[in-house]
Design a protein around this motif. Structure first.
Motif, PDB file in Angstrom:
ATOM      1  N   GLN A 199      35.128  74.987  39.706  1.00 46.15           N
ATOM      2  CA  GLN A 199      35.848  75.591  38.577  1.00 46.15           C
ATOM      3  C   GLN A 199      36.227  77.041  38.865  1.00 46.15           C
ATOM      4  N   CYS A 200      35.467  77.693  39.725  1.00 47.52           N
ATOM      5  CA  CYS A 200      35.780  79.057  40.154  1.00 47.52           C
ATOM      6  C   CYS A 200      34.877  79.387  41.334  1.00 47.52           C
ATOM      7  N   VAL A 201      35.247  80.397  42.106  1.00 49.75           N
ATOM      8  CA  VAL A 201      34.424  80.875  43.224  1.00 49.75           C
ATOM      9  C   VAL A 201      34.517  82.391  43.293  1.00 49.75           C
ATOM     10  N   TRP A 202      33.510  83.009  43.919  1.00 53.37           N
ATOM     11  CA  TRP A 202      33.574  84.444  44.225  1.00 53.37           C
ATOM     12  C   TRP A 202      33.542  84.634  45.743  1.00 53.37           C
ATOM     13  N   PRO A 237      29.303  82.100  45.835  1.00 51.26           N
ATOM     14  CA  PRO A 237      29.019  81.730  44.445  1.00 51.26           C
ATOM     15  C   PRO A 237      30.076  80.753  43.948  1.00 51.26           C
ATOM     16  N   VAL A 238      29.634  79.697  43.241  1.00 53.46           N
ATOM     17  CA  VAL A 238      30.567  78.687  42.734  1.00 53.46           C
ATOM     18  C   VAL A 238      30.210  78.350  41.294  1.00 53.46           C
ATOM     19  N   LYS A 272      28.420  76.521  34.733  1.00 50.93           N
ATOM     20  CA  LYS A 272      27.369  77.427  35.198  1.00 50.93           C
ATOM     21  C   LYS A 272      27.603  77.800  36.660  1.00 50.93           C
ATOM     22  N   TRP A 273      26.970  78.930  37.065  1.00 50.06           N
ATOM     23  CA  TRP A 273      27.170  79.445  38.410  1.00 50.06           C
ATOM     24  C   TRP A 273      25.948  79.181  39.286  1.00 50.06           C
ATOM     25  N   ASN A 323      28.467  72.469  49.977  1.00 53.85           N
ATOM     26  CA  ASN A 323      27.350  71.736  49.372  1.00 53.85           C
ATOM     27  C   ASN A 323      26.478  72.698  48.565  1.00 53.85           C
ATOM     28  N   ILE A 324      25.974  72.242  47.424  1.00 54.75           N
ATOM     29  CA  ILE A 324      25.202  73.104  46.543  1.00 54.75           C
ATOM     30  C   ILE A 324      23.911  73.554  47.216  1.00 54.75           C
ATOM     31  N   LEU A 325      23.683  74.860  47.240  1.00 52.27           N
ATOM     32  CA  LEU A 325      22.475  75.460  47.789  1.00 52.27           C
ATOM     33  C   LEU A 325      21.563  75.968  46.677  1.00 52.27           C
TER      34      LEU A 325
END
Length: 418
Positions: free
Chosen positions: A230-233, A247-248, A253-254, A261-263
């Protein structure tokens, strides 16, 4: 600072310049800047109508300019300013302008050792970067997000590679931006892209990208992550591998993703400013566990202390400790260190500084109109009318303080309080 070994570290309070007040023959003088070693004060001065010079201590360089702005010192102590001569712009380094001239120049950047200086440039309505006075061979309709690698070997920017007509959402959605590295663009084109980031040795480049109105991801050397969010930094390279984290936002939620892949499980109201320890074993970031409450997290686990604003995350040289600035109601800036808050509260505070061994922390602060240097939560060196960021000696036993009392510039080397 890598240059500090050669600085004068004898414990003393020394007057560098008796008076930095504007010289009588000048119409005005702009803000004073001080070199990292505290030995040189510099400022832009107006000599006459349409005639500007560069003052360093009590002398003014022979070269004069039609205009001058954005003065700064490089890490190795060179005084730089953006200048205009004969309606063309360039960069002057210690008073000597680059030979190449442009329609406009802005956003100067320095390599870690100061040997390379890059800047954003515009020439004939085309945009790109100049490195030590030599512009990219290819310039673009639009460029932003300028970056210079820490070693100074490479440059990058987000560039527009397709023309847009007025009110042309179709072309925009198809993609008009890419990333240019040393002036050469990636093959992929995106709806938007932001702030290229270099790997530690500048072998690779990553950037935030927008794929559709609602989908975002990270591109590394032009190759997209397999997942969309949905968004990234800003992305961050793992120092000892080819992995990239960022960050994603997922499910509102972030968290943090690694190579798509989710860390860190998305559970924060925000997450950004990721930084690895030099050995890559620890990942730090600023997170918001609750709405409007920010803190620092290590490997996804947040500190117990929080504040409505947390900024300027800084790691010790070994990456084992972290410090950041916290603020309550835009009135009480304070330091957060290793999960605890220092006692001091200030109207303003600047980015914290660690000693080379990581044992000590210092920061510049302002209370009312008075400036000071705080080391290990204790004031050192007295109060000043103006001050600059402190620096530690290589062995961490002394701190360099640069400050002005009245128009007098002082250079103070003081013992670090225990």
């Amino acid at each position: 600072m890598q240059f500090s070994e050669s600085w004068d570290w004898e414990r003393a309070e020394r007057v560098v310049a008796e008076s930095l007040a504007p010289m009588e023959e000048h119409k005005w003088q702009e803000e004073i800047h001080v070199s990292p070693d505290g030995e040189t004060a510099a400022a832009i001065v107006c000599i006459d109508d349409g005639q500007f010079g560069l003052r360093m201590n009590d002398t003014v360089h022979d070269n004069t300019f039609d205009k001058a702005w954005k003065p700064s010192f490089s890490p190795d102590g060179k005084f730089c300013a953006i200048v205009q001569q004969d309606e063309e712009w360039t960069l002057a380094v210690d008073g000597e302008p680059w030979e190449e001239r442009y329609g406009f120049v802005w956003d100067p950047r320095f390599s870690a050792d100061g040997s390379v200086i890059a800047a954003a440039v515009q020439q004939d309505a085309l945009y790109g970067m100049s490195v030590n006075g030599a512009a990219w061979e290819t310039l673009y309709e639009n460029a932003n997000g300028f970056a210079l690698s820490e070693n100074g070997k490479r440059t990058a920017a987000v560039v527009q590679v397709r023309s847009l007509g007025q009110a042309d959402p179709v072309t925009f959605r198809e993609g008009v931006y890419s990333v240019a590295v040393d002036g050469e663009t990636w093959d992929n084109v995106f709806m938007n892209a932001w702030q290229p980031v270099f790997s530690p040795y500048a072998h690779r480049v990553a950037a935030q990208v927008r794929l559709t109105l609602y989908d975002y991801s990270i591109a590394v050397d032009g190759i997209l992550w397999p997942m969309q969010f949905q968004c990234v930094w800003d992305p961050c390279f793992q120092p000892n591998s080819s992995s990239v984290v960022a960050p994603v936002r997922q499910g509102g939620k972030w968290g943090v993703a690694e190579d798509g892949n989710i860390l860190w499980k998305p559970r924060f109201f925000n997450c950004w400013h990721l930084q690895y320890s030099p050995d890559g074993s620890k990942l730090w970031g600023i997170v918001a566990p609750g709405y409007g409450q920010f803190t620092v997290a290590l490997d996804g686990k947040e500190w117990n202390v929080s504040a409505p604003v947390v900024t300027d995350l800084t790691l010790s040289p070994d990456g084992l400790r972290a410090a950041a600035l916290g603020n309550h109601d835009n009135k009480a800036w304070h330091l957060l260190l290793d999960g605890k808050a220092w006692s001091g509260r200030y109207d303003m505070a600047w980015k914290p500084v660690f000693s080379a061994n990581g044992h000590h922390v210092a920061l510049r602060v302002r209370s009312g109109k008075r400036y000071g240097i705080i080391v290990n939560d204790r004031p050192v060196g007295g109060e000043f009318d103006k001050a600059w960021d402190p620096a530690f000696s290589p062995d961490g036993t002394k701190v360099l303080i640069r400050g002005m009392r009245g128009n007098t510039l002082l250079r103070i080397v003081a013992d670090v309080p225990r």
